[in-house]
Design an enzyme around this catalytic site. Structure first.
Site, PDB file in Angstrom:
ATOM      1  N   ASN A   1       9.737 -17.454 -25.521  1.00  0.00           N
ATOM      2  CA  ASN A   1       9.430 -18.268 -24.350  1.00  0.00           C
ATOM      3  C   ASN A   1       8.176 -19.064 -24.644  1.00  0.00           C
ATOM      4  OD1 ASN A   1       7.033 -16.747 -23.551  1.00  0.00           O
ATOM      5  ND2 ASN A   1       8.524 -15.100 -23.352  1.00  0.00           N
TER       6      ASN A   1
ATOM      7  N   LYS B   1      21.903 -15.540 -42.052  1.00  0.00           N
ATOM      8  CA  LYS B   1      21.923 -16.637 -41.076  1.00  0.00           C
ATOM      9  C   LYS B   1      23.333 -16.814 -40.491  1.00  0.00           C
ATOM     10  CE  LYS B   1      20.886 -21.463 -40.493  1.00  0.00           C
ATOM     11  NZ  LYS B   1      20.648 -22.750 -41.115  1.00  0.00           N
TER      12      LYS B   1
ATOM     13  N   PRO C   1      12.887  -3.011 -23.165  1.00  0.00           N
ATOM     14  CA  PRO C   1      12.147  -2.081 -22.303  1.00  0.00           C
ATOM     15  C   PRO C   1      11.131  -2.858 -21.478  1.00  0.00           C
ATOM     16  CG  PRO C   1      11.410  -1.916 -24.589  1.00  0.00           C
ATOM     17  CD  PRO C   1      12.620  -2.799 -24.581  1.00  0.00           C
ATOM     18  N   ASP C   2      10.887  -2.408 -20.249  1.00  0.00           N
ATOM     19  CA  ASP C   2       9.848  -3.018 -19.426  1.00  0.00           C
ATOM     20  C   ASP C   2       8.553  -2.248 -19.696  1.00  0.00           C
ATOM     21  OD1 ASP C   2       8.054  -3.642 -17.269  1.00  0.00           O
ATOM     22  OD2 ASP C   2       9.766  -4.586 -16.288  1.00  0.00           O
ATOM     23  N   ILE C   3       7.633  -2.884 -20.384  1.00  0.00           N
ATOM     24  CA  ILE C   3       6.417  -2.203 -20.843  1.00  0.00           C
ATOM     25  C   ILE C   3       5.559  -1.779 -19.647  1.00  0.00           C
ATOM     26  CG2 ILE C   3       4.359  -2.432 -22.298  1.00  0.00           C
ATOM     27  CD1 ILE C   3       6.042  -4.647 -23.818  1.00  0.00           C
TER      28      ILE C   3
ATOM     29  N   PHE D   1       1.323  -9.320 -14.409  1.00  0.00           N
ATOM     30  CA  PHE D   1       1.335 -10.750 -14.113  1.00  0.00           C
ATOM     31  C   PHE D   1       2.734 -11.133 -13.643  1.00  0.00           C
ATOM     32  CE2 PHE D   1      -2.305 -13.479 -15.342  1.00  0.00           C
ATOM     33  CZ  PHE D   1      -3.235 -12.464 -15.469  1.00  0.00           C
TER      34      PHE D   1
ATOM     35  N   LYS E   1       7.480  -2.376  -9.983  1.00  0.00           N
ATOM     36  CA  LYS E   1       6.927  -1.999 -11.292  1.00  0.00           C
ATOM     37  C   LYS E   1       5.934  -0.849 -11.188  1.00  0.00           C
ATOM     38  CE  LYS E   1       8.074  -6.016 -13.749  1.00  0.00           C
ATOM     39  NZ  LYS E   1       8.301  -6.344 -15.140  1.00  0.00           N
TER      40      LYS E   1
HETATM   41  O1  C5P Z   1       9.644  -8.901 -14.545  1.00  0.00           O
HETATM   42  P1  C5P Z   1       8.683  -9.917 -15.032  1.00  0.00           P
HETATM   43  O2  C5P Z   1       8.881 -10.312 -16.462  1.00  0.00           O
HETATM   44  O3  C5P Z   1       8.509 -11.113 -14.141  1.00  0.00           O
HETATM   45  O4  C5P Z   1       7.273  -9.145 -14.945  1.00  0.00           O
HETATM   46  C1  C5P Z   1       6.108  -9.683 -15.401  1.00  0.00           C
HETATM   47  C2  C5P Z   1       5.106  -8.601 -15.686  1.00  0.00           C
HETATM   48  O5  C5P Z   1       5.727  -7.499 -16.314  1.00  0.00           O
HETATM   49  C3  C5P Z   1       4.042  -9.062 -16.635  1.00  0.00           C
HETATM   50  O6  C5P Z   1       2.879  -8.335 -16.356  1.00  0.00           O
HETATM   51  C4  C5P Z   1       4.634  -8.677 -17.987  1.00  0.00           C
HETATM   52  O7  C5P Z   1       3.632  -8.514 -18.979  1.00  0.00           O
HETATM   53  C5  C5P Z   1       5.315  -7.388 -17.661  1.00  0.00           C
HETATM   54  N1  C5P Z   1       6.522  -7.124 -18.463  1.00  0.00           N
HETATM   55  C6  C5P Z   1       6.520  -6.103 -19.358  1.00  0.00           C
HETATM   56  N2  C5P Z   1       7.657  -5.805 -20.081  1.00  0.00           N
HETATM   57  C7  C5P Z   1       8.781  -6.527 -19.888  1.00  0.00           C
HETATM   58  C8  C5P Z   1       8.779  -7.581 -18.975  1.00  0.00           C
HETATM   59  C9  C5P Z   1       7.648  -7.869 -18.273  1.00  0.00           C
HETATM   60  O8  C5P Z   1       5.486  -5.448 -19.528  1.00  0.00           O
HETATM   61  N3  C5P Z   1       9.859  -6.242 -20.603  1.00  0.00           N
END
Ligand code: C5P
Length: 415
Positions: free
Chosen positions: A225, A303, A321-323, A340, A358
């Site tokens: 992104n 490729k 994974p959502d960190i 954020f 979250k």
């Molecule tokens: O769900 P979204 O991407 O909008 O959430 C944004 C927040 O979650 C930011 O703080 C981003 O660093 C964190 N995030 C994360 N892991 C992910 C997606 C988002 O830590 N896979």
């Protein structure tokens, strides 16, 4: 990928012999080491043993015509990824704090544009002396990274703080600083680096994620992104200036590492999660990274080629994974967890929903409908469970300073 490079300065002191073991461990980890030996250091270890272990020439004389012609002290200070002084004597610390350059080692230290990591070792009275305390404070505020000495028996028969830490622990810190974390780093104890003792975040460990992640599709393509990393790097800088020990886990960005910040570079979301987990415990975590939501299930080894039929790309995506959410439910959850949210509409409402989803304490919501991504300015709303604060648009550096001031207040309230 070229191997990471260290310039190791060995100054005087009984612990100098342990620098040989350090070189061996670094070489074992694939880190190239070039050594500089001070005059006092050469009283304790010989250039021959240091050179045999580094498999390189050992530099010691500022005025050696051959060395100067072949490489030169300025080059020497620039060719490494990290400059390490181990052991660092009270004398070299004093010279660094004063900005002196009266031999090869101190000249390199003044001329370098690379992060400098010092591992002091000295007698307990020298370590505790007001002059050394003052010098250490000065070095930390100059952005030098200082490792705390061990406590224990001294060679002189006294007991106290000033012993050189175990070479394995030093090598672990060096690997961490180089960002070349191998699996075993994850089990290393958290860094024992000293921080500025005067700022509002002194004694606190602040973890920041920044930048995008790159999720490979094949050896030449990736999903990413537009995050530039500017806001996250500014926050890491502001936290370090407030006296915190800062670990910055960054995706691929083109940003200089702020002074005094330990940076760990990663590519993918999964690498970012593992670097974040290995940096715990932390007092506060500020997750600024724009993590890719999806990755390609199985990145191709070669490729990918289009077949000309117009068929959709053979990509199967899976969720990353959502960190932030993982950290929120971790046993080592930081006391203050800040996320954020980049939104293009209903900014505050979406941030409030995200806060709950979250499990974090605060969401910094920014309206990215304008030119925020990659831009210099930001307009944010601070959303926590009980209030919403809307800030005027400001430079990302200013937003960072204000946010760190808020975070310091919240941590102090919690203490
Ligand atoms: O769900 P979204 O991407 O909008 O959430 C944004 C927040 O979650 C930011 O703080 C981003 O660093 C964190 N995030 C994360 N892991 C992910 C997606 C988002 O830590 N896979």
């Amino acid at each position: 990928m070229t191997s990471p490079r260290i310039l190791l300065i060995v100054s005087g002191g009984i612990a100098a012999y342990k620098s040989l073991e350090l070189v061996r461990l670094l070489k074992r980890d694939g880190i190239a080491v070039r050594a500089v030996l001070t005059k006092a250091g050469a009283e304790f270890v010989t250039p021959l043993s240091l050179g045999a272990l580094t498999e390189d020439h050992v530099y010691s004389d500022m005025f050696d015509l051959k060395d100067e012609r072949e490489i030169g002290h300025i080059q020497l200070s620039r060719q490494a990824d990290l400059v390490v002084i181990c052991p660092a004597s009270a004398d070299i610390l004093a010279k660094m704090a004063a900005g002196m350059a009266d031999d090869l080692a101190t000249t390199i230290l003044l001329a370098t544009d690379k992060p400098v990591f010092v591992v002091p070792a000295m007698n307990v009275r020298m370590w505790d002396h007001a002059a050394t305390r003052r010098n250490i404070r000065q070095l930390i505020s100059d952005g030098i990274i200082v490792m705390e000495p061990d406590e224990g028996d001294m060679a002189c028969g006294e007991w106290g703080k000033g012993r050189l830490p175990d070479p394995e622990a030093i090598a672990g810190e060096i690997r961490r600083l180089l960002g070349s974390a191998r699996d075993d780093v994850i089990t290393m104890p958290p860094a024992r680096l000293l921080a500025d003792s005067s700022g509002p975040l002194s004694g606190k460990h602040v973890l920041v994620t920044a930048g995008p992640t790159h999720e490979p599709i094949d050896p030449v393509r990736y999903i990413a992104n537009r995050s530039s990393g500017k806001q996250g790097f500014a926050i890491a800088r502001a936290a370090a200036e407030a006296g915190a020990r800062v670990t910055l886990v960054s995706g691929p960005v083109d940003q200089p590492t702020p002074r005094g910040v330990t940076r760990i570079d990663v590519q993918t979301a999964r690498e970012m999660l593992s670097a974040v987990e290995s940096a715990l415990p932390a007092d506060a975590a500020i997750m600024v990274a724009a993590v890719a939501d999806w990755r390609v299930e199985q990145a191709a080894g070669q490729k990918l080629k289009k077949d000309g039929s117009g068929a959709p790309a053979p990509l199967s995506l899976t969720e990353n994974p959502d960190i932030l959410a993982t950290l929120a439910i971790s046993a080592q959850r930081p006391k203050l967890l800040v996320g954020f949210a980049a939104e293009t509409e209903h900014v505050v409402e979406h941030a409030q929903a995200k806060l709950a989803r979250k499990g974090c304490d605060m969401i910094v919501a920014n309206d990215v409908s304008g030119g925020v991504m990659g831009g210099e300015r930001n307009r944010v709303h601070l959303v926590s469970a009980d209030r919403v604060e809307s800030w005027d648009e400001a430079a990302k550096e200013i937003v960072a300073d204000r946010l760190i001031a808020r975070i310091s207040d919240r941590l102090q309230d919690q203490a």
